[in-house]
Design a protein around this motif. Structure first.
Motif, short mmCIF file in Angstrom:
data_model
loop_
_atom_site.label_atom_id
_atom_site.label_comp_id
_atom_site.label_asym_id
_atom_site.label_seq_id
_atom_site.Cartn_x
_atom_site.Cartn_y
_atom_site.Cartn_z
N THR A 1 -6.30 -0.32 2.92
CA THR A 1 -5.62 0.62 2.03
C THR A 1 -6.37 0.76 0.71
O THR A 1 -6.35 1.81 0.09
CB THR A 1 -4.18 0.16 1.78
OG1 THR A 1 -3.64 -0.28 3.01
CG2 THR A 1 -3.33 1.30 1.24
N GLY B 1 0.81 -1.21 0.00
CA GLY B 1 0.00 0.00 0.00
C GLY B 1 0.85 1.26 0.00
O GLY B 1 0.60 2.20 -0.75
N ASN B 2 1.88 1.28 0.84
CA ASN B 2 2.75 2.44 0.89
C ASN B 2 3.54 2.61 -0.39
O ASN B 2 3.81 3.72 -0.83
CB ASN B 2 3.71 2.34 2.10
CG ASN B 2 3.04 2.80 3.38
OD1 ASN B 2 2.39 3.83 3.40
ND2 ASN B 2 3.18 2.01 4.42
N GLU C 1 -8.64 3.52 0.87
CA GLU C 1 -7.90 4.78 0.75
C GLU C 1 -7.60 5.10 -0.70
O GLU C 1 -7.72 6.25 -1.14
CB GLU C 1 -6.56 4.68 1.51
CG GLU C 1 -6.60 5.08 2.96
CD GLU C 1 -5.20 5.04 3.56
OE1 GLU C 1 -4.43 5.98 3.30
OE2 GLU C 1 -4.86 4.05 4.25
#
Lengths: 497, 339
Positions: A433, A400-401, A436
């Motif tokens: 995520t 996700g990051n 997001e």
């Protein structure tokens, strides 16, 4: 004595992701047990632990009372575990019989192969399974289904106690599936432990006796197949009601004029592609894997050669000879394969964010470190990238990051981003995520950018995109607005012949 | 962020310790001969050639490729220069420039083979190496061409500054090391090398041009090797077709010893320079204590293996660290969920 496999406290971490957490599972012989879960839930990793291909960080495998620690696939095979993967592990030039006996070819005292014996024993096995396969045929000339049968016969010949199937029906046709199921039931009735990984709900309820449900690397629960329903299983897999994530999205409600117009685009991979993208619009691209969506985007981005057709950006005709020219014109691409094409993994977060705008971060001859740090910091804040420092190498980040770093790269204020192409942006990302990312997609649209959103997860495209273009086999087969889109009508277009 | 104290835990500190240890061991072993001025000068002379070829190798290794023709290109450039200056009477400065240009063309050919014909770099540069060695023999024969009374070459080879202590070629080499070091760490070009070396495909999709860079780096490697070739003939006064062939792998060895990851993307010029120093001191030390040249090759092989082993160990430790941090972050993530 009844066979069983019991996994105890299995943990396994990979760079950036904890693939298996505290897995406890007991699978009984004489039953077919399904292993199910979303993409990335950890099913394949668990199979690889069983097959000795991956060594778990902790945990043991109990094989009908014997405690095992495999450090090599050979050890798992010798212990009686066979895994039949999607990619078949056969030698295409060699014959069926040689493949079946690949690690134990009958030979005479001089070490030469005893072909007559080999053929006799291979024929026996083929007859046991009631198949119509010539033992001397090279495996490469068999159909996919027949190759799979050869794999199964190999496992049978090894007298495996545990046989695992990884999405076995994906390449098969209906009649072939029937044969496969007949053989699986036969193996089950012989008391073997059968583990069956699949995405297809229908066949799971048809062939399996037990269900083991995984989510985000953990074992959620097990169920008796006959005592549960599809709806319950889906809910357990996803762990939430899917509808809510989408209902809470703050969408853009002001769609502007045409931003991008593609007309009659042809490349070696895709044909006659025409579509429009508006300012502030999220345009979904649906289709099966390999439908040509990625190839359309590569052509748009100046990465693949265009044979014919026109692309107009705000009414002006453009043709990009390299990604550099596309970026300068304001078209950005987040590629499908984050690790191979998206990130420069051994480099830091800040290096990755600044990569396309190095020229603008110069002060005379040298790089201006301060403005580079400011740029990266802005990206980190905007997308809430979780990291102690911007010097952290991107290989150390979670999926996700990593995706957020790529988004930060393409939306920095040094770039004049008009169109953002997101190719499978939620692949391999955990559920939280994902939500997001959906909101980020809508936010980009709210800023007036045109967003192209490619996804193979139907629910996702249907719910995030304003309009959906469906592709099949290199062609566009249809276009649906979100309000009219259903899984059925999009899937019908995606599989159109 | 780096703190001052952390220098002692960096690999540069380890490399420095190795250098000091090597110096001490060889000095004691050779009963002081190792640090006699004349020997120090031998080390420095060797370092000049190693340094120039090593810079080219370091840049290419950061990009993820290698050039084993550098030694042959350098030798060939020396032969061309001697041919033009001694046999054709061209002024030696101009002869040197032409020779360097010829060397660069060889580098361009390497790049063409690799980028257009898609040869693996190892094969492409190895064949270039054979071709140029053969061509060198045709020009200079195995006797070589001796160099006499050439103004420019004499200046390069014999001039010493600071009371005859520092030869001009040392100054040239240090200048190259510093300039190339700064280019690597401070400029857009240097960053591009790291990015393309880290992931070529992703770099292209970021608008960079790895192909163009590949051409520049092979030509650069050939350029530096040719300069080394000219310096060699100006010092030894003979152009030999095999002058620098022993430098086939030394550049690569130095880069690996200095911490450039095999496959590209990480490492820097400071590490490379320390790697070169280790090699230069080691090679000299081995011959000073009385082993003959054959032993030097054996030891060089051993050194390369050690370098690669350290690289592999570092990579494995790194992978473990990555797993550990992701485990840790997964755990804290879990806590956040429950909180």
């Amino acid at each position: 004595m009844a066979e069983y496999v019991e996994l105890k406290n299995i943990n396994k971490a990979f760079p950036g992701v904890r693939a298996l957490r505290d897995i406890d599972l007991r699978v009984e012989g004489g039953l077919v047990t399904a292993l199910i879960g979303e993409n990335g839930a950890g099913k394949s990793t668990l199979l690889k632990v069983l097959s000795g291909e991956i060594r778990p960080d902790t945990g043991t495998i109990d094989l009908s009372g014997e405690i095992k620690h495999f450090s090599h696939p050979k050890e798992a095979i010798d212990a009686g575990i066979s895994v039949i993967y999607q990619e078949r592990q056969l030698v295409p030039m060699m014959s069926v019989m040689e493949n079946i006996f690949i690690d134990n070819i009958p030979s005479n005292k001089a070490g030469l192969i005893n072909r007559r014996e080999l053929k006799k024993r291979a024929t026996e096995i083929i007859e046991t399974f009631g198949l119509d396969i010539d033992p001397e045929e090279p495996v490469g000339r068999l159909s996919v289904a027949q190759q799979q049968m050869v794999e199964i016969m190999k496992a049978y010949r090894r007298d495996s106690r545990v046989i695992c199937f990884d999405e076995p029906t994906a390449p098969l046709m209906d009649a072939e599936i029937e044969t496969l199921f007949r053989i699986i039931r036969e193996l089950r009735d012989q008391g073997k432990v059968v583990l069956y990984v699949s995405h297809r709900m229908g066949e799971i309820f048809q062939i399996t006796d037990r269900l083991a449900i995984m989510k985000d690397g953990a074992m959620v629960t097990t169920r008796v197949t006959a005592e549960t329903t599809e709806a319950e299983v889906v809910k357990l897999m996803v762990g939430r009601d899917v509808g809510d994530t989408y209902k809470n999205l703050v969408r853009n409600d002001r769609i502007g004029p045409v931003l991008l117009e593609v007309e009659g685009l042809n490349t070696e991979a895709v044909h006659d592609i025409s579509f429009q993208l508006h300012e502030g619009e999220v345009l979904g691209f649906a289709g099966l894997v390999g439908a040509g969506r990625t190839e359309v985007m590569r052509a748009l981005f100046g990465d693949d050669k265009i044979l014919s057709g026109t692309i107009r950006l705000e009414g002006k005709e453009v043709s990009f000879k390299s990604p550099r020219e596309a970026i300068e014109a304001g078209i950005m691409l987040c590629p499908e394969d984050r690790k191979e094409e998206g990130l420069i993994l051994p480099r830091s977060i800040s290096d990755n964010i600044s990569a396309p705008v190095l020229k603008k971060l110069r002060k005379g001859l040298f790089m201006d470190r301060r403005s580079e740090t400011e740029l990266a910091q802005a990206g980190k804040d905007k997308y809430n990238i979780k990291t102690p420092t911007l010097d952290k190498r991107t290989i150390e980040l979670s999926g996700g990051n990593q995706q957020k770093v790529i988004l930060a790269r393409w939306t920095s204020d040094k770039l004049n981003t008009r169109i953002l192409i997101l190719d499978e942006p939620t692949k391999g990302i955990d559920v939280g995520t994902k939500a997001e990312v959906y909101q980020m997609v809508c936010d980009l649209a709210r800023e007036g950018k045109g967003v192209i959103f490619i996804s193979s997860e139907l629910t996702e495209v249907l719910n995030v995109a304003d309009r959906i273009i469906v592709m099949h086999d290199g062609h566009i087969t249809g276009e649906v607005m979100r309000e009219e889109a259903t899984e059925e009508n999009v899937l019908a277009l995606a599989m159109k012949e | 962020m780096k703190t001052k104290g952390s220098f002692f835990s960096t690999k540069y500190f380890t490399l420095l310790i190795i250098i000091v240890a090597l110096l001490v061991i060889f000095t004691v072993w050779s009963k002081g001969q190792m640090i006699m001025p004349i020997n120090i000068r031998n080390i420095l002379n060797n370092l000049v050639l190693l340094g120039l070829i090593g810079i080219g190798a370091c840049y290419l290794m950061l990009y993820g490729e290698l050039d084993i023709s550098a030694g042959a290109i350098g030798s060939f450039a020396g032969c061309i220069c001697a041919l033009l200056a001694m046999r054709m009477g061209i002024p030696s400065a101009i002869a040197a420039i032409i020779a360097i240009l010829v060397g660069c063309v060889a580098g361009l050919c390497n790049a063409l083979m690799i980028n257009i014909l898609k040869f693996p770099p190892f094969i492409a540069t190895m064949s270039m190496s054979y071709i140029l060695q053969g061509a060198g023999y045709m020009i200079a024969t195995s006797q070589g061409i001796s160099i006499k009374k050439l103004a420019f070459l004499n200046f390069i080879g014999d001039t010493k500054f600071f009371n005859g202590l520092v030869p001009v070629m040392i100054i040239i080499t240090v200048l190259f090391l510093v300039v190339y070091g700064i280019i690597l760490s401070r400029t857009q070009f240097g960053r591009t090398i790291y990015l393309c070396g880290g992931n070529r495909r992703a770099a292209r999709l970021c608008g960079l041009n790895p192909k163009k860079l590949s051409y520049m780096l092979y030509i650069n490697s050939a350029f530096l090797a040719s300069v080394a070739g000219i310096i060699y003939i100006s010092r030894v006064k003979t152009a030999l077709p095999t002058a620098l062939t022993s430098f086939q792998f030394t550049g690569v060895t130095a880069a690996i010893l200095g911490g450039v990851a095999f496959g590209g993307g990480s490492g820097n010029m400071v590490g490379c320079t320390l790697g070169m120093l280790i090699l230069a001191i080691f090679n000299n030390g081995v011959s000073t204590v009385g082993f003959n040249a054959n032993y030097t090759k054996v030891f060089n092989g051993v050194l390369l293996i050690i370098g690669l082993a350290l690289d592999a160990i570092a990579a494995r430790r790194n992978a473990k660290k990555v797993v550990a941090t992701s485990l840790a972050s997964a755990k804290t993530g879990k806590k956040e969920e429950t909180a």
